[in-house]
Design an enzyme around this catalytic site. Structure first.
Site, PDB file in Angstrom:
ATOM      1  N   GLY A 112       5.944   5.346  14.478  1.00 18.94           N
ATOM      2  CA  GLY A 112       5.758   5.456  13.024  1.00 18.94           C
ATOM      3  C   GLY A 112       5.308   6.827  12.545  1.00 18.94           C
ATOM      4  O   GLY A 112       5.899   7.410  11.645  1.00 18.94           O
ATOM      5  N   HIS A 141       6.528   2.481  19.076  1.00 20.09           N
ATOM      6  CA  HIS A 141       5.422   2.883  18.184  1.00 20.09           C
ATOM      7  C   HIS A 141       5.525   4.367  17.787  1.00 20.09           C
ATOM      8  O   HIS A 141       4.657   5.179  18.114  1.00 20.09           O
ATOM      9  CB  HIS A 141       4.056   2.590  18.829  1.00 20.09           C
ATOM     10  CG  HIS A 141       2.966   2.385  17.804  1.00 20.09           C
ATOM     11  ND1 HIS A 141       1.884   1.570  18.005  1.00 20.09           N
ATOM     12  CD2 HIS A 141       2.797   2.918  16.561  1.00 20.09           C
ATOM     13  CE1 HIS A 141       1.089   1.603  16.934  1.00 20.09           C
ATOM     14  NE2 HIS A 141       1.627   2.427  16.051  1.00 20.09           N
ATOM     15  N   GLY A 187       0.860  -1.192   0.000  1.00 19.57           N
ATOM     16  CA  GLY A 187       0.000   0.000   0.000  1.00 19.57           C
ATOM     17  C   GLY A 187       0.889   1.232   0.000  1.00 19.57           C
ATOM     18  O   GLY A 187       2.066   1.162  -0.387  1.00 19.57           O
ATOM     19  N   ILE A 198       2.329   2.967   2.461  1.00 20.40           N
ATOM     20  CA  ILE A 198       3.538   2.942   3.313  1.00 20.40           C
ATOM     21  C   ILE A 198       4.549   1.936   2.766  1.00 20.40           C
ATOM     22  O   ILE A 198       5.754   2.204   2.723  1.00 20.40           O
ATOM     23  CB  ILE A 198       3.166   2.625   4.785  1.00 20.40           C
ATOM     24  CG1 ILE A 198       2.208   3.688   5.336  1.00 20.40           C
ATOM     25  CG2 ILE A 198       4.431   2.550   5.652  1.00 20.40           C
ATOM     26  CD1 ILE A 198       1.597   3.342   6.692  1.00 20.40           C
ATOM     27  N   SER A 203       1.208  -9.436  -1.954  1.00 23.35           N
ATOM     28  CA  SER A 203      -0.005  -8.643  -1.776  1.00 23.35           C
ATOM     29  C   SER A 203      -1.155  -9.444  -2.361  1.00 23.35           C
ATOM     30  O   SER A 203      -0.952 -10.196  -3.326  1.00 23.35           O
ATOM     31  CB  SER A 203       0.196  -7.326  -2.545  1.00 23.35           C
ATOM     32  OG  SER A 203      -0.968  -6.564  -2.541  1.00 23.35           O
ATOM     33  N   ALA A 231       3.879  -2.178  11.297  1.00 23.11           N
ATOM     34  CA  ALA A 231       2.438  -2.232  11.011  1.00 23.11           C
ATOM     35  C   ALA A 231       1.650  -2.395  12.317  1.00 23.11           C
ATOM     36  O   ALA A 231       1.249  -1.383  12.925  1.00 23.11           O
ATOM     37  CB  ALA A 231       2.162  -3.348  10.016  1.00 23.11           C
ATOM     38  N   ARG A 232       1.441  -3.619  12.755  1.00 21.05           N
ATOM     39  CA  ARG A 232       0.794  -3.880  14.041  1.00 21.05           C
ATOM     40  C   ARG A 232       1.469  -5.091  14.666  1.00 21.05           C
ATOM     41  O   ARG A 232       1.780  -6.083  13.973  1.00 21.05           O
ATOM     42  CB  ARG A 232      -0.695  -4.170  13.874  1.00 21.05           C
ATOM     43  CG  ARG A 232      -1.564  -2.939  13.652  1.00 21.05           C
ATOM     44  CD  ARG A 232      -1.650  -2.036  14.897  1.00 21.05           C
ATOM     45  NE  ARG A 232      -2.524  -0.902  14.703  1.00 21.05           N
ATOM     46  CZ  ARG A 232      -2.122   0.303  14.248  1.00 21.05           C
ATOM     47  NH1 ARG A 232      -0.852   0.518  13.958  1.00 21.05           N
ATOM     48  NH2 ARG A 232      -2.991   1.280  14.121  1.00 21.05           N
ATOM     49  N   GLU A 292       1.264  -4.520  23.148  1.00 19.27           N
ATOM     50  CA  GLU A 292       1.662  -3.146  23.385  1.00 19.27           C
ATOM     51  C   GLU A 292       0.881  -2.518  24.540  1.00 19.27           C
ATOM     52  O   GLU A 292      -0.331  -2.739  24.607  1.00 19.27           O
ATOM     53  CB  GLU A 292       1.357  -2.361  22.087  1.00 19.27           C
ATOM     54  CG  GLU A 292       2.407  -1.396  21.712  1.00 19.27           C
ATOM     55  CD  GLU A 292       2.186  -0.859  20.307  1.00 19.27           C
ATOM     56  OE1 GLU A 292       2.441  -1.605  19.340  1.00 19.27           O
ATOM     57  OE2 GLU A 292       1.765   0.280  20.205  1.00 19.27           O
ATOM     58  N   THR A 333      -3.428  -8.539  -4.219  1.00 15.94           N
ATOM     59  CA  THR A 333      -3.678  -8.175  -5.623  1.00 15.94           C
ATOM     60  C   THR A 333      -2.399  -7.634  -6.258  1.00 15.94           C
ATOM     61  O   THR A 333      -1.510  -7.131  -5.568  1.00 15.94           O
ATOM     62  CB  THR A 333      -4.750  -7.062  -5.726  1.00 15.94           C
ATOM     63  OG1 THR A 333      -4.349  -5.991  -4.879  1.00 15.94           O
ATOM     64  CG2 THR A 333      -6.130  -7.548  -5.340  1.00 15.94           C
TER      65      THR A 333
HETATM   66  C1  GLV Z   1      -0.427   4.142  13.612  1.00 17.03           C
HETATM   67  O1  GLV Z   1      -0.003   3.122  14.021  1.00 17.03           O
HETATM   68  C2  GLV Z   1      -1.563   4.268  12.749  1.00 17.03           C
HETATM   69  O2  GLV Z   1      -2.234   3.253  12.468  1.00 17.03           O
HETATM   70  O3  GLV Z   1      -1.868   5.393  12.344  1.00 17.03           O
END
Ligand code: GLV
Length: 320
Positions: free
Chosen positions: A287, A285, A155, A157, A176, A237-238, A267, A178
């Protein structure tokens, strides 16, 4: 005048734009609000501006009441929100895509440099006042030039991280659901692979997919076993996309060379095993954590709320 509840502290310009037309119940402290206080605070809200540290579930939606029209998350990820529960109650959900792409890609690439060039280890040597001197074989890392970055989730990012990698002379592979836009594939000279092939091929694997039931523990022991012993895993990401216990084991045994993490499975807790290892770079975290980006995220959330309260389409709605 509608009642807007902001569940955590956000940059002031966004709050001011809401206050110009509505009654805003903000949150002054930079500490997250307690669940009980939040359940009381949301009562009677027409709109919520929420942070990713708040769980927006059926209980909270019911505590807000049936007049609630919109939940505007100040984050691109919205796994803290029960989107189907919102849909059942006719509550719109919005997020903040677009505005945090570059900041997050910077952190992904920062972690790549930090772990491949052992910058965290080097800093720990100096800060611990350990004696050191320049040495031909001292703290040698791995170069990036000519290596392959494997992007999981191409995507905004993922693509921005890949652009940085191209500038460092890396090749790009991506996994991915797609095929990506042919223009982007040409720009990045990117090759699509299935996830297993990408894991087996890449020198650096960087995760950029959203978190969901489908991506829970996408990277576990089995997937780590596919990676090269010289490869690195980066996660901005997560946290729960990676099975953290399996990652600790893979880092301990040398199954992979290292990891760079901005997000964690539980987290803000960090697995004790990670804290004991030198071959992992850990940041809390960060980002999207620049003044410019957080200001833009909060403003986009505010603009979404203002649009919905004015009876217009929100700018960036999450579709369930
Ligand atoms: C940060 O982690 C966001 O999802 O914006």
């Amino acid at each position: 005048m509608s009642r807007i509840v902001v569940t955590g502290r956000v940059p002031e310009p966004a709050v001011e734009s809401l206050r110009a037309a509505h009654d805003v119940d903000g949150h002054e402290s930079t500490e997250p609000i307690s669940r009980d206080a939040l359940l009381r605070k949301v009562s009677g809200a027409d709109a919520l501006v929420s942070l990713l540290t708040e769980r927006i579930d059926a209980e909270l939606l019911d505590a807000a009441g049936s007049q609630l029209q919109v939940v505007a998350n100040v984050a691109v990820g919205y796994d803290n929100i029960d989107v189907p529960a919102c849909a059942e109650r006719g509550v719109m959900v919005t997020n903040t895509p677009g505005v945090l792409i570059e900041a997050t890609a910077d952190i992904a690439f920062g972690l790549i440099l930090m772990i491949t060039r052992r910058l965290g280890e080097g800093e720990r040597v100096i800060r611990s006042r350990t004696s050191w001197s320049w040495g031909m074989f001292y703290l040698l890392g791995s170069g990036l030039q000519g290596k392959t970055l494997g992007v999981v989730g191409l995507g905004g990012i993922g693509a921005a991280t890949a652009r940085r990698a191209r500038a460092f002379g890396m090749r790009i592979a991506y996994a991915s659901p797609t095929e990506c836009d042919p223009k982007l594939a040409r720009e990045l000279q990117a090759t699509r692979m299935d996830t297993d092939e990408l894991l087996a091929t890449a020198d650096v694997v960087s995760l950029h997919c959203p978190y969901s039931n489908v991506t829970h523990h996408l990277i576990g022991a089995e997937q780590l076993a596919l990676m090269r012993h010289t490869a690195y895993l980066i996660n901005t990401a997560r946290g729960p996309i990676v099975d953290e216990a399996a990652l600790v084991e893979a880092l301990r045994t040398g199954q992979i060379a290292g990891a760079g993490l901005d997000v964690f499975e539980h987290e803000p807790l960090v697995h004790e095993g990670l804290l004991e290892l030198d071959n992992v770079a850990l940041v809390p975290h960060l980002g999207s954590a620049t003044i410019e980006t957080r200001t833009a995220m909060a403003q986009l959330a505010a603009d979404n709320v203002l649009a919905v309260l004015a009876g217009e389409e929100p700018l960036t709605e999450v579709r369930s």
